[in-house]
Motif scaffolding. Sequence first.
Motif, PDB file in Angstrom:
ATOM      1  N   PRO A  54      46.783  36.525  44.547  1.00  0.00           N
ATOM      2  CA  PRO A  54      47.295  37.104  45.796  1.00  0.00           C
ATOM      3  C   PRO A  54      48.521  36.328  45.999  1.00  0.00           C
ATOM      4  O   PRO A  54      48.656  35.346  45.931  1.00  0.00           O
ATOM      5  N   LEU A  56      52.417  36.885  48.297  1.00  0.00           N
ATOM      6  CA  LEU A  56      53.126  37.924  49.034  1.00  0.00           C
ATOM      7  C   LEU A  56      54.548  37.601  49.093  1.00  0.00           C
ATOM      8  O   LEU A  56      55.016  36.741  48.350  1.00  0.00           O
ATOM      9  N   LEU A  79      49.713  35.704  60.239  1.00  0.00           N
ATOM     10  CA  LEU A  79      49.707  37.085  60.708  1.00  0.00           C
ATOM     11  C   LEU A  79      49.229  37.251  62.025  1.00  0.00           C
ATOM     12  O   LEU A  79      47.969  36.879  62.250  1.00  0.00           O
ATOM     13  N   TRP A 120      45.201  35.359  61.400  1.00  0.00           N
ATOM     14  CA  TRP A 120      45.064  35.210  59.894  1.00  0.00           C
ATOM     15  C   TRP A 120      46.199  34.069  59.331  1.00  0.00           C
ATOM     16  O   TRP A 120      47.335  34.183  59.882  1.00  0.00           O
ATOM     17  N   LEU A 122      47.623  32.045  55.992  1.00  0.00           N
ATOM     18  CA  LEU A 122      47.520  32.078  54.545  1.00  0.00           C
ATOM     19  C   LEU A 122      48.372  30.829  54.105  1.00  0.00           C
ATOM     20  O   LEU A 122      49.734  30.907  54.257  1.00  0.00           O
ATOM     21  N   ARG A 123      47.682  29.985  53.566  1.00  0.00           N
ATOM     22  CA  ARG A 123      48.431  28.778  53.077  1.00  0.00           C
ATOM     23  C   ARG A 123      48.687  29.078  51.619  1.00  0.00           C
ATOM     24  O   ARG A 123      48.122  29.667  50.973  1.00  0.00           O
ATOM     25  N   VAL A 142      49.043  32.790  47.414  1.00  0.00           N
ATOM     26  CA  VAL A 142      48.334  32.318  48.549  1.00  0.00           C
ATOM     27  C   VAL A 142      47.232  31.443  47.983  1.00  0.00           C
ATOM     28  O   VAL A 142      46.665  31.670  46.672  1.00  0.00           O
ATOM     29  N   LEU A 143      47.053  30.135  48.635  1.00  0.00           N
ATOM     30  CA  LEU A 143      46.103  29.166  47.789  1.00  0.00           C
ATOM     31  C   LEU A 143      44.752  29.252  48.781  1.00  0.00           C
ATOM     32  O   LEU A 143      43.637  29.254  48.305  1.00  0.00           O
ATOM     33  N   ASP A 144      44.797  29.366  50.196  1.00  0.00           N
ATOM     34  CA  ASP A 144      43.668  29.716  51.048  1.00  0.00           C
ATOM     35  C   ASP A 144      43.896  30.302  52.254  1.00  0.00           C
ATOM     36  O   ASP A 144      45.034  30.377  52.560  1.00  0.00           O
ATOM     37  N   ILE A 145      42.854  30.812  52.654  1.00  0.00           N
ATOM     38  CA  ILE A 145      43.131  31.837  53.814  1.00  0.00           C
ATOM     39  C   ILE A 145      42.013  31.540  55.153  1.00  0.00           C
ATOM     40  O   ILE A 145      40.885  31.214  54.855  1.00  0.00           O
ATOM     41  N   ARG A 146      42.424  31.302  56.357  1.00  0.00           N
ATOM     42  CA  ARG A 146      41.627  30.920  57.424  1.00  0.00           C
ATOM     43  C   ARG A 146      41.823  32.215  58.400  1.00  0.00           C
ATOM     44  O   ARG A 146      42.860  32.655  58.630  1.00  0.00           O
ATOM     45  N   SER A 147      40.870  32.624  58.842  1.00  0.00           N
ATOM     46  CA  SER A 147      40.609  33.748  59.817  1.00  0.00           C
ATOM     47  C   SER A 147      40.226  33.476  60.987  1.00  0.00           C
ATOM     48  O   SER A 147      39.227  32.596  61.216  1.00  0.00           O
TER      49      SER A 147
END
Lengths: 173, 173
Positions: A54, A56, A79, A120, A122-123, A142-147
């Motif tokens: 992933p 961006l 985001l 969102w 995105l680290r 993208v290393l990790d994602i918090r929502s």
Amino acid sequence: MTHPKPLPSEPVGELFRAAFRAHPAGVSIVTATGPEGAVGLTASSVASVAVDPPTLAFSVTGGRSASHIAAAQTIVVHLVGADQVELVRTFADPAAPRFTDAMDWEVLPTGEPLLKEAIWALRCEIIHRAPMGGSVLLAARVLDIRSNPSASAPLVYHNREFHTLFQSVSAVA
Amino acid sequence: MTHPKPLPSEPVGELFRAAFRAHPAGVSIVTATGPEGAVGLTASSVASVAVDPPTLAFSVTGGRSASHIAAAQTIVVHLVGADQVELVRTFADPAAPRFTDAMDWEVLPTGEPLLKEAIWALRCEIIHRAPMGGSVLLAARVLDIRSNPSASAPLVYHNREFHTLFQSVSAVA
């Protein structure tokens, strides 16, 4: 000399500004920890590049926050939606106080500032930097994602104003 | 070992897809003349990078049209509105016939395909190519710009559907 190009009636720079003013964009807030602490800015250029892995891309222009983000090893790309429009305005205004006690943020164990109300977060690790004019085009893995489970209407930047979405035109054309 | 990272409940790739599915974007159609003739594709990643000189960026993924555009010296980036949604669908579907007699297009004196109904057509020279995963991040310098005086409502891609804009939220938050 056989195909003289018609000269544009306005300088290409002015037309370019007008074209992208009218081009709708989603809204993000990018943060990093710089040498003087947390920095952040509003970006309307964040786009997905690849899914595996992933990745961006976005660009930053001028200023202290921009240069600290471009130089950071890791960043957080938030985001955001219509509920975050005030946060967006804060990070779009270089003179507005950021990372105050009144703002709902924290420093992640990995060191980056997290804006907790973003839909969102995105680290990312910056993997590519290409200076262009006074800007830098950046790509980030993208290393990790918090929502954030709280729903918010989509936020769109267009003609220097923030909008949310109207009806789908997918079935009418 | 002192700060074990919480594992995300879903793989990061799935969360990444979900995050960008929900991130609104303007819509463009990018064309070029490849070794086998005119090629084009719909892109939702076009963004302004710098104004002086005017520079934009976008990414392309997989496929014949994508590889021909990534390899082209010059391209045309068409920024489109709601009136062009059928054209957008055509260029989003690799199986749909393009550049037919029924389509309002021409070859510019400089060789690139122009879609005449686009609101803005930015002829560009690709100045930067960065392969990432199965995609290529491209930056392009804008050489000249044509604008179409016919107005069209803004077109936004969001959650796999096309939308136009609702009211401004700039004054309400």
